[in-house]
Design an enzyme around this catalytic site. Sequence first.
Site, PDB file in Angstrom:
ATOM      1  N   SER A 118       0.334  -1.148   0.396  1.00  0.00           N
ATOM      2  CA  SER A 118       0.377  -0.297   0.292  1.00  0.00           C
ATOM      3  C   SER A 118       0.846   1.549  -0.037  1.00  0.00           C
ATOM      4  O   SER A 118       2.050   1.823  -0.918  1.00  0.00           O
ATOM      5  CB  SER A 118      -0.519   0.034   1.710  1.00  0.00           C
ATOM      6  N   ASP A 202      -9.539  -5.924  -4.314  1.00  0.00           N
ATOM      7  CA  ASP A 202      -8.958  -4.666  -3.476  1.00  0.00           C
ATOM      8  C   ASP A 202      -9.662  -3.262  -3.272  1.00  0.00           C
ATOM      9  O   ASP A 202     -10.102  -3.369  -4.328  1.00  0.00           O
ATOM     10  CB  ASP A 202      -7.539  -4.114  -3.722  1.00  0.00           C
ATOM     11  N   HIS A 230      -7.285  -6.100  -0.041  1.00  0.00           N
ATOM     12  CA  HIS A 230      -5.765  -5.122   0.702  1.00  0.00           C
ATOM     13  C   HIS A 230      -5.115  -5.840   1.346  1.00  0.00           C
ATOM     14  O   HIS A 230      -3.497  -5.455   0.524  1.00  0.00           O
ATOM     15  CB  HIS A 230      -6.395  -4.173   0.328  1.00  0.00           C
TER      16      HIS A 230
END
Length: 252
Positions: A118, A202, A230
């Site tokens: 991320s 995600d 995610h």
Amino acid sequence: MEHVKKKHHQTLAFIWLLIILSSLTSKSGSSSSESSQNRKHHFVLVHGACHGAWSWYKVITLLKSWGHNVTALDLAASGVNQKQALELNSISEYFEPLTEFMTLSVNEGERVVLVGHSLGGLAISHAMEHFPHKISVAVFVTAFMPGPTANISAMYQMDWNLATTLVRPLKLFSNKDITKVLTLSHTKYSSVSRIFVVSEKDLVVSPNLQRWMIEHNPPNRVVEIAGSDHMIMMSKPIDLCLQLQSIAANYD
């Protein structure tokens, strides 16, 4: 009570999978010790926004059980790092633990597999620009992947819905600060091989954003982990670890 029992069973199942996979790995290693797949690597894991090194615990356990060296870092004001978010004056200070690690703990001649999740993609991009000779390959796990010609601020603005799931507060750094610190070059940043790991389901870094980054800053390879969300390291830890081991072997 039922929820606790379910969690307990899931933990036991995960432990048994570790034992089985470790056994299979050791057997295959004994028959072909020279195989690149059995080479041991040093993985450096960098967490996403509001999380910490703890988020990698399943991946750490698996990779170590296969004999790899693993370092999971807490970025500044994250995890158990003592700094507070409001103490950070620049995103470069947020990256500081990774910068110090690459400077002091990775020796000349040694190369690590750098993995960012991320928002951690910005941290490993910064490291790629400053320490390209110390990185064998960089893996962006559904992560922000800027580049010499990609628009960093456009990507940065699209991820702040993640801040609604705070574990620790994350300071919102300005676009000006990010653009200044993350000046990426073709000669350094682009000299490091890059892999992008796509998360099929995600809901944070959207499929559109993932495709945009891949199109505007093409990596050497794209890998998709089916059924992952995610937090791939939580939802599909074994799949992710197998991919990481394969990537490390091919970009040694």
